[in-house]
Design a protein around this motif. Structure first.
Motif, short mmCIF file in Angstrom:
data_model
loop_
_atom_site.label_atom_id
_atom_site.label_comp_id
_atom_site.label_asym_id
_atom_site.label_seq_id
_atom_site.Cartn_x
_atom_site.Cartn_y
_atom_site.Cartn_z
N UNK A 1 0.82 -1.20 0.00
CA UNK A 1 0.00 0.00 0.00
C UNK A 1 0.86 1.26 0.00
N UNK A 2 1.94 1.26 0.77
CA UNK A 2 2.84 2.41 0.80
C UNK A 2 3.47 2.64 -0.57
N UNK A 3 3.69 1.58 -1.33
CA UNK A 3 4.34 1.72 -2.64
C UNK A 3 3.37 2.17 -3.73
N UNK A 4 2.07 1.90 -3.58
CA UNK A 4 1.13 2.25 -4.66
C UNK A 4 0.31 3.50 -4.40
N UNK A 5 0.17 3.90 -3.13
CA UNK A 5 -0.63 5.09 -2.84
C UNK A 5 0.25 6.33 -2.79
N UNK A 6 -0.24 7.43 -3.35
CA UNK A 6 0.58 8.64 -3.47
C UNK A 6 0.55 9.54 -2.24
N UNK A 7 0.12 9.04 -1.10
CA UNK A 7 0.01 9.88 0.09
C UNK A 7 0.92 9.37 1.19
N UNK A 8 1.10 10.23 2.16
CA UNK A 8 1.75 9.80 3.40
C UNK A 8 0.92 10.37 4.54
N UNK A 9 1.40 10.25 5.74
CA UNK A 9 0.70 10.85 6.88
C UNK A 9 -0.65 10.23 7.15
N UNK A 10 -1.59 11.09 7.56
CA UNK A 10 -2.89 10.65 8.04
C UNK A 10 -3.69 9.89 7.00
N UNK A 11 -3.70 10.35 5.76
CA UNK A 11 -4.48 9.69 4.71
C UNK A 11 -4.00 8.25 4.51
N UNK A 12 -2.70 8.06 4.39
CA UNK A 12 -2.15 6.72 4.20
C UNK A 12 -2.43 5.85 5.42
N UNK A 13 -2.24 6.39 6.60
CA UNK A 13 -2.47 5.63 7.82
C UNK A 13 -3.94 5.21 7.94
N UNK A 14 -4.86 6.09 7.60
CA UNK A 14 -6.29 5.79 7.64
C UNK A 14 -6.64 4.64 6.72
N UNK A 15 -6.15 4.70 5.50
CA UNK A 15 -6.45 3.67 4.51
C UNK A 15 -5.83 2.33 4.92
N UNK A 16 -4.59 2.36 5.37
CA UNK A 16 -3.93 1.13 5.80
C UNK A 16 -4.64 0.50 6.99
N UNK A 17 -5.12 1.31 7.93
CA UNK A 17 -5.82 0.78 9.09
C UNK A 17 -7.13 0.10 8.68
#
Length: 139
Positions: free
Chosen positions: A26-42
């Motif tokens: 997910x970290x490699x394919x999504x263009x965000x970091x921080x809260x947005x990435x953490x929300x989606x990963x959770x």
């Protein structure tokens, strides 16, 4: 498929030891970091760990496939498994106002998914559970 849609796929065994691989994916394919990435990963982790823990009988090897569709204004994550039929969208909402000792065990993962994603849809298709998580993207 629309040329502007980016599609990525990852297939994992139903083993929670594979969760770090999913998070890296997910970290490699999504263009965000921080809260947005953490929300989606959770949200994704809650859904996939439920599949890994409950979809297949004990000692039965199965798979869970995660398809990520990154569109201009929407992220769709489609989680597919061949396990026991289970529709998480039929689960009653958890009453988070009750004291802990009065709450039923379980259901919090689905509660988190509903809170973190914009829509959660389920269908049983060709003998598979298909759960679609959608998050609108504010660009």
């Amino acid at each position: 498929m629309d040329e502007s849609v980016k599609h990525y796929t990852l297939t994992l065994p139903n083993d929670i030891k594979a969760v770090p691989q999913m998070n890296s994916f997910m970290e490699s394919v999504l263009p965000w970091d921080g809260t947005m990435l953490m929300t989606i990963k959770l949200a994704l982790e809650e859904a996939v760990v439920n599949v890994m823990n409950y979809a297949y009988p004990d000692n039965v090897t199965g798979e869970v496939t995660v398809d990520v569709f990154l569109e201009e204004k929407r992220l769709r994550i489609v989680i597919t498994d061949g396990g026991r039929p289970f529709n998480p969208t039929e689960m009653a909402d958890v009453d988070t106002t009750l004291p802990l000792e009065k709450r039923k065990v379980g259901g919090l993962g689905i509660h988190f998914i509903r809170q973190l994603m914009d829509t959660t849809d389920y269908e049983r298709r060709d003998g598979n559970n298909v759960l679609t998580l959608t998050k609108m993207i504010n660009k």
